[in-house]
Design a protein around this motif. Structure first.
Motif: not given
Length: 206
Positions: A148-157
């Motif tokens: 979930r944290v990684l998804g917030r770091l990459v735009p739109g993911c």
């Protein structure tokens, strides 16, 4: 009766087996093409040509930002450079990735979220809403929290499946590495000889 017909027609059985083998080979070939295309898309950020294209586009965009925002404070000027660099990176990606499309549409989304926040505040101030107890949230497993944290770091993911998120992250990191390399080169070139040296040696970009 049906089994005797199947045994008595070996040509039919052999044709079915040949057709199934062709389908399997076709599926394997398509999967190989997809993997090859993915690796090409991820490795293109490491080429000198891609860096040269990005550097030239970034230089033109920064000149435009500098002309239109001469009286900005250093903080706002730095933010404008950062936004310009990311926007040019997304344009260079040509919308092939989810993160690049998210960056290109980010301004509109930010404006819409600001409008929605204003409407929500107006509703809260106008209505008499009783205070509610905060909902108890279940603690996610460690892996899901990291995803979930990684998804917030990459735009739109934020809502991508794990495998797609890894592909987007790999491509995004490669693009950022190329961006850092290009911006470092441009900074050294501009500090050494000014903008005139870049204009005089466009072939040295990248």
């Amino acid at each position: 009766m049906a089994s005797s017909q199947t045994v008595s027609n070996p040509d039919v059985n052999s044709s079915h087996s040949r057709e199934s083998k062709r389908k399997k080979r076709r599926k394997i070939g398509d999967a190989g093409e997809i993997e090859q295309q993915t690796s090409l898309d991820q490795s293109r950020w490491r080429t000198d040509t891609e860096q040269q294209i990005y550097s030239s586009k970034l230089l033109q965009a920064l000149r435009h930002v500098r002309r239109s925002n001469d009286n900005q404070s250093p903080v706002n000027a730095g933010r404008a450079v950062r936004e310009t660099a990311d926007r040019v990176l997304a344009v260079t990606a040509k919308g092939r990735s989810r993160w690049s499309r998210a960056i290109l549409t980010g301004r509109l989304s930010l404006r819409l979220s600001q409008i929605n926040k204003k409407h929500k505040k107006a509703k809260l101030n106008s209505g008499n809403i009783k205070s509610k107890k905060p909902a108890v949230t279940k603690r996610l497993p460690a892996l899901q929290r990291k995803v979930r944290v990684l998804g917030r770091l990459v735009p739109g993911c934020q809502k991508l499946p794990f495998t797609n998120l890894l592909e987007e992250t790999n491509d995004y990191i490669s693009a950022l590495q190329m961006q850092i390399k290009a911006m470092t080169f441009l900074t050294g070139l501009l500090s050494a000889g000014g903008a005139g040296s870049v204009a005089a040696h466009p072939d040295r970009l990248g």
